[in-house]
Write a protein that holds these residues in place. Structure first.
Motif, PDB file in Angstrom:
ATOM      1  N   LEU A  12      23.207  11.343   1.811  1.00  0.00           N
ATOM      2  CA  LEU A  12      23.833  11.180   3.114  1.00  0.00           C
ATOM      3  C   LEU A  12      22.884  10.472   4.079  1.00  0.00           C
ATOM      4  N   LEU A  13      23.406  10.131   5.249  1.00  0.00           N
ATOM      5  CA  LEU A  13      22.641   9.402   6.248  1.00  0.00           C
ATOM      6  C   LEU A  13      21.393  10.167   6.668  1.00  0.00           C
ATOM      7  N   GLU A  14      20.266   9.472   6.658  1.00  0.00           N
ATOM      8  CA  GLU A  14      19.017  10.055   7.135  1.00  0.00           C
ATOM      9  C   GLU A  14      18.787   9.587   8.572  1.00  0.00           C
ATOM     10  N   ILE A  81      21.781  21.683   7.515  1.00  0.00           N
ATOM     11  CA  ILE A  81      20.882  22.171   6.461  1.00  0.00           C
ATOM     12  C   ILE A  81      19.995  21.038   5.959  1.00  0.00           C
ATOM     13  N   ASN A  82      20.587  19.843   5.780  1.00  0.00           N
ATOM     14  CA  ASN A  82      19.802  18.697   5.311  1.00  0.00           C
ATOM     15  C   ASN A  82      18.689  18.344   6.289  1.00  0.00           C
ATOM     16  N   MET A  85      16.011  21.122   6.121  1.00  0.00           N
ATOM     17  CA  MET A  85      15.268  21.140   4.861  1.00  0.00           C
ATOM     18  C   MET A  85      14.649  19.789   4.521  1.00  0.00           C
ATOM     19  N   ASP A  86      14.822  18.808   5.411  1.00  0.00           N
ATOM     20  CA  ASP A  86      14.265  17.466   5.201  1.00  0.00           C
ATOM     21  C   ASP A  86      14.738  16.874   3.870  1.00  0.00           C
ATOM     22  N   THR A  87      16.057  16.832   3.705  1.00  0.00           N
ATOM     23  CA  THR A  87      16.648  16.262   2.499  1.00  0.00           C
ATOM     24  C   THR A  87      17.915  15.509   2.870  1.00  0.00           C
ATOM     25  N   ARG A  88      18.421  14.708   1.934  1.00  0.00           N
ATOM     26  CA  ARG A  88      19.661  13.946   2.165  1.00  0.00           C
ATOM     27  C   ARG A  88      20.712  14.271   1.117  1.00  0.00           C
ATOM     28  N   HIS A  89      20.397  15.117   0.167  1.00  0.00           N
ATOM     29  CA  HIS A  89      21.230  15.313  -1.005  1.00  0.00           C
ATOM     30  C   HIS A  89      22.513  16.102  -0.706  1.00  0.00           C
TER      31      HIS A  89
END
Length: 304
Positions: A12-14, A81-82, A85-89
């Motif tokens: 997803l978009l960062e 959450i992304n 948690m520093d994620t894009r998944h």
């Protein structure tokens, strides 16, 4: 990525690689989500527990609040959450589910707004027949039809969208939005997806025309009401609904019909927020501010 019908996950978009900006995004979405859920729950609680609000108009409004909670609950928590948690998944199944539920709630939402236009038409133009036409059996059947139609549309459109060949798994939006997913197609749109898009446009235009015609007749009838108080009372139930419909349609059309870009755009992000997140937040505010009965019940609840 290699051409394939499925991908293991989507990205997803960062918003930013800066940790402080990520936390700022989390806080912004958290406040927006909390405000949306709280205001809609207040409307639901007021209508459910006060017998004076047990009428078709408020019954439809309560279901609209439920759908608005569903819309934001499907797309906002995952983005929060992304960022946290520093994620894009997002998993493939998660993306499918998110897309299906979002479409279902959006279609149910717009269908219900169309039904509410008919409810206002009957109440103002044929007041003597209102209780007979908009009886509880009929209203319950309409609500069931609205929810089932939304769910079926969401499922079928999602199946159509995810039947395409994906050449990439990078979604340039904070949730699995249909236009962004279609950009990932290797071979363009298939006939099934084109059919759904055309059918969707036809149905939306049909609903929009129905709403416009209904309100043209309503305003014509309102102008004939002799007392100014009577005209204001009639308009107080129509203007909030017309405002909500206009806001949803305008922002949705701009977001879906504007020329698409293959690179992440903050303008696209803002447009998506305007049509997906702002209406669920402002719907209960608009209705409660213009409705004396809801304001009275909410004030009584606040004092209690």
């Amino acid at each position: 990525m290699e051409n394939q019908t499925t991908v293991p996950y989507f990205l997803l978009l960062e918003f930013s690689k800066n940790r402080h900006l990520q936390l700022l995004h989390f806080f912004f979405f958290f406040v927006l989500y909390l405000a949306t859920v709280t205001t809609n729950l207040l409307i639901i609680t007021a209508i459910a527990f006060d017998h004076r609000l047990h009428s078709p108009m408020y019954f439809f409004l309560m279901n609209l609040a439920l759908q608005d909670i569903g819309i934001v609950s499907v797309i906002v928590p995952k983005s929060m959450i992304n960022s946290l948690m520093d994620t894009r998944h997002i998993s493939y199944f998660g993306c499918v589910t998110q897309n299906c539920l979002f479409l279902s709630f959006e279609v149910s939402d717009f269908s219900l707004l169309t039904v509410m236009a008919y409810d206002r038409y009957v109440a103002i133009c044929h007041p003597l027949h209102y209780e007979m036409v908009m009886n509880w059996k009929y209203c319950t059947e309409i609500i069931i039809l609205v929810w089932v139609t939304g769910l079926l549309y969401g499922m079928l459109h999602t199946i159509s969208t995810f039947s395409i060949l994906f050449c990439s798994n990078v979604v340039n939006q904070f949730f699995c939005e249909v236009p962004q997913l279609l950009k990932l197609s290797c071979s363009g749109l298939n006939l099934l997806e084109v059919g759904f898009l055309v059918a969707s446009i036809i149905v939306v235009l049909g609903c929009f025309i129905f709403i416009i015609v209904s309100y043209a007749v309503i305003f014509k009838t309102v102008l004939r009401i002799p007392s100014e108080k009577g005209r204001q009372k009639a308009l107080s139930t129509c203007i909030p609904h017309l405002t909500v419909v206009s806001m949803l349609l305008l922002n949705g059309c701009i977001a879906y019909l504007r020329p698409s870009s293959n690179t992440p755009s903050y303008f696209d992000f803002v447009l998506t927020v305007l049509y997906a997140l702002i209406p669920p937040l402002f719907n209960p505010i608009i209705y409660s501010m213009r409705n004396k009965n809801i304001k009275y019940v909410l004030s009584q609840m606040w004092r209690f």
